[in-house]
Scaffold this active site. Structure first.
Site, PDB file in Angstrom:
ATOM      1  N   ASN A  49       6.569 -82.599  34.555  1.00 34.73           N
ATOM      2  CA  ASN A  49       6.149 -82.833  35.695  1.00 34.73           C
ATOM      3  C   ASN A  49       4.727 -82.236  36.422  1.00 34.73           C
ATOM      4  O   ASN A  49       4.215 -83.052  37.304  1.00 34.73           O
ATOM      5  CB  ASN A  49       7.248 -82.287  36.798  1.00 34.73           C
ATOM      6  CG  ASN A  49       6.834 -82.390  38.102  1.00 34.73           C
ATOM      7  OD1 ASN A  49       7.031 -83.528  38.739  1.00 34.73           O
ATOM      8  ND2 ASN A  49       6.539 -81.453  38.919  1.00 34.73           N
ATOM      9  N   THR A  87       5.382 -85.217  49.460  1.00 35.47           N
ATOM     10  CA  THR A  87       4.898 -83.849  49.065  1.00 35.47           C
ATOM     11  C   THR A  87       3.821 -83.203  49.561  1.00 35.47           C
ATOM     12  O   THR A  87       3.121 -83.793  50.506  1.00 35.47           O
ATOM     13  CB  THR A  87       4.781 -83.839  47.505  1.00 35.47           C
ATOM     14  OG1 THR A  87       3.713 -84.379  47.252  1.00 35.47           O
ATOM     15  CG2 THR A  87       5.920 -84.386  46.954  1.00 35.47           C
ATOM     16  N   LYS A 123      -2.374 -91.155  33.397  1.00 38.40           N
ATOM     17  CA  LYS A 123      -1.046 -91.286  33.343  1.00 38.40           C
ATOM     18  C   LYS A 123      -0.870 -92.557  32.656  1.00 38.40           C
ATOM     19  O   LYS A 123       0.325 -92.432  31.866  1.00 38.40           O
ATOM     20  CB  LYS A 123      -0.749 -91.561  35.053  1.00 38.40           C
ATOM     21  CG  LYS A 123      -0.768 -90.234  35.996  1.00 38.40           C
ATOM     22  CD  LYS A 123       0.252 -89.050  35.367  1.00 38.40           C
ATOM     23  CE  LYS A 123       0.672 -88.169  36.423  1.00 38.40           C
ATOM     24  NZ  LYS A 123       1.285 -87.141  35.966  1.00 38.40           N
ATOM     25  N   ASP A 158      -0.861 -70.966  33.602  1.00 38.00           N
ATOM     26  CA  ASP A 158      -1.716 -72.028  34.123  1.00 38.00           C
ATOM     27  C   ASP A 158      -1.975 -72.954  32.858  1.00 38.00           C
ATOM     28  O   ASP A 158      -2.357 -72.924  31.871  1.00 38.00           O
ATOM     29  CB  ASP A 158      -3.007 -71.363  34.139  1.00 38.00           C
ATOM     30  CG  ASP A 158      -4.171 -72.407  34.701  1.00 38.00           C
ATOM     31  OD1 ASP A 158      -3.824 -73.645  34.584  1.00 38.00           O
ATOM     32  OD2 ASP A 158      -5.255 -72.196  34.808  1.00 38.00           O
ATOM     33  N   TYR A 216      -7.503 -90.206  37.251  1.00 39.66           N
ATOM     34  CA  TYR A 216      -5.987 -89.689  37.268  1.00 39.66           C
ATOM     35  C   TYR A 216      -5.100 -90.830  36.778  1.00 39.66           C
ATOM     36  O   TYR A 216      -4.201 -90.766  35.788  1.00 39.66           O
ATOM     37  CB  TYR A 216      -5.636 -89.273  38.688  1.00 39.66           C
ATOM     38  CG  TYR A 216      -4.169 -89.453  38.981  1.00 39.66           C
ATOM     39  CD1 TYR A 216      -3.398 -88.200  38.645  1.00 39.66           C
ATOM     40  CD2 TYR A 216      -3.526 -90.387  39.720  1.00 39.66           C
ATOM     41  CE1 TYR A 216      -2.104 -87.924  38.743  1.00 39.66           C
ATOM     42  CE2 TYR A 216      -1.897 -90.281  40.066  1.00 39.66           C
ATOM     43  CZ  TYR A 216      -1.630 -89.004  39.401  1.00 39.66           C
ATOM     44  OH  TYR A 216      -0.272 -88.931  39.885  1.00 39.66           O
TER      45      TYR A 216
END
Length: 266
Positions: free
Chosen positions: A84, A190, A159, A57, A155
């Site tokens: 990734n 995805t 990034k 994890d 988020y």
């Protein structure tokens, strides 16, 4: 004779490896003859037979170093790191609309997963790569880091920070043979989009279109994608493989958008 990427026999660690972009990267690097260590909470029946899966994890602070150590002990060193793992941390759902929506805990979890896990992996990888005389680090970021919007702000901020880290590390360690590059996917087909409760269903609720229509038409139109479709994970994996390769020896500190033409600015 195709373009030989000179990756055969080299060692790669890929995080977030069990599905989507990560799985495409694992399969692509394995097909190039690399020893691949795949880090993810769960294994995948789609892993090539010779891939070494390390169940971790990545929200646990010690996990990235554990994965790097496994790669070195199993295969004698490390040449390539693909950070990734990212996206919504376990238990969170994106897209999340509005600045006031995420609270402190949401922000912490988002940075833990999308920034700190990658920082820890890079920190552990650098000494191993220096022992080999260099290596290649590829951070998978997002076009959201470069295009502000009134959604997913935590988020996107994580990034954007990851982009900075990549550029900075490339500057420090380039002279010692470690290249660091960023790949910024746009909207990619995805399970982030297609799973129950995923982005397609969320946007379906907002737009009134069916989830299938969201993926095929509504989302590409909303994002003004030049190609008219979402990105395929393999298209990102191919760029990752090229950046991992010594054939990209003069490419460092770069950010490759693989986004169907989403980013319009120069």
């Amino acid at each position: 004779m195709g373009m030989e990427l000179e990756l055969g026999g080299r060692v790669a660690v890929v995080t977030g490896a069990s599905k989507g972009i990560g799985l495409a990267v694992v399969r692509t690097l394995a097909a190039e003859g690399m020893h691949v260590v795949a880090a993810s909470r769960t294994s995948s029946p789609d892993f090539p037979a010779d891939v070494l899966h390390v169940p971790v994890d990545l929200m646990e602070p010690g996990a990235p170093a554990e994965v790097i150590a496994r790669a070195v002990s199993a295969f004698g060193g490390l040449d390539v790191l693909v950070n990734n793992a990212g996206g919504p941390p376990p238990g969170a759902t994106l897209p999340r609309l509005g600045f006031l929506t995420p609270d402190d805990d949401d922000w912490r979890a988002m940075f833990e997963f999308n920034l700190f896990a990658a920082v820890r992996a890079v920190r552990a990888a650098i000494p191993a790569m220096l022992e080999r005389g260099g290596g290649s680090i590829v951070n998978v970021s997002s076009t959201a880091a470069r295009q502000a919007a009134a959604m997913n702000i935590d988020y996107s901020a994580a990034k954007a920070a990851l982009n900075y880290v990549g550029k900075s590390v490339s500057e420090e360690y380039g002279p010692q043979g470690i290249r660091v590059n960023t790949v910024s996917p746009g909207a990619t087909l995805t399970d982030w989009w297609t799973k129950p409760g995923g982005a397609a269903e969320v946007l379906s609720g907002v737009t009134g279109a069916g989830a299938d229509a969201v993926v095929k038409q509504v989302a590409p139109e909303m994002m003004r994608l030049s190609t008219g479709r979402l990105v395929h994970p393999q298209e990102i994996a191919d760029v990752v493989a090229l950046l991992a390769s010594p054939r990209s020896g003069s490419t460092t500190g770069a950010d490759y958008a693989v986004d169907g033409g989403y980013l319009k600015e120069l």
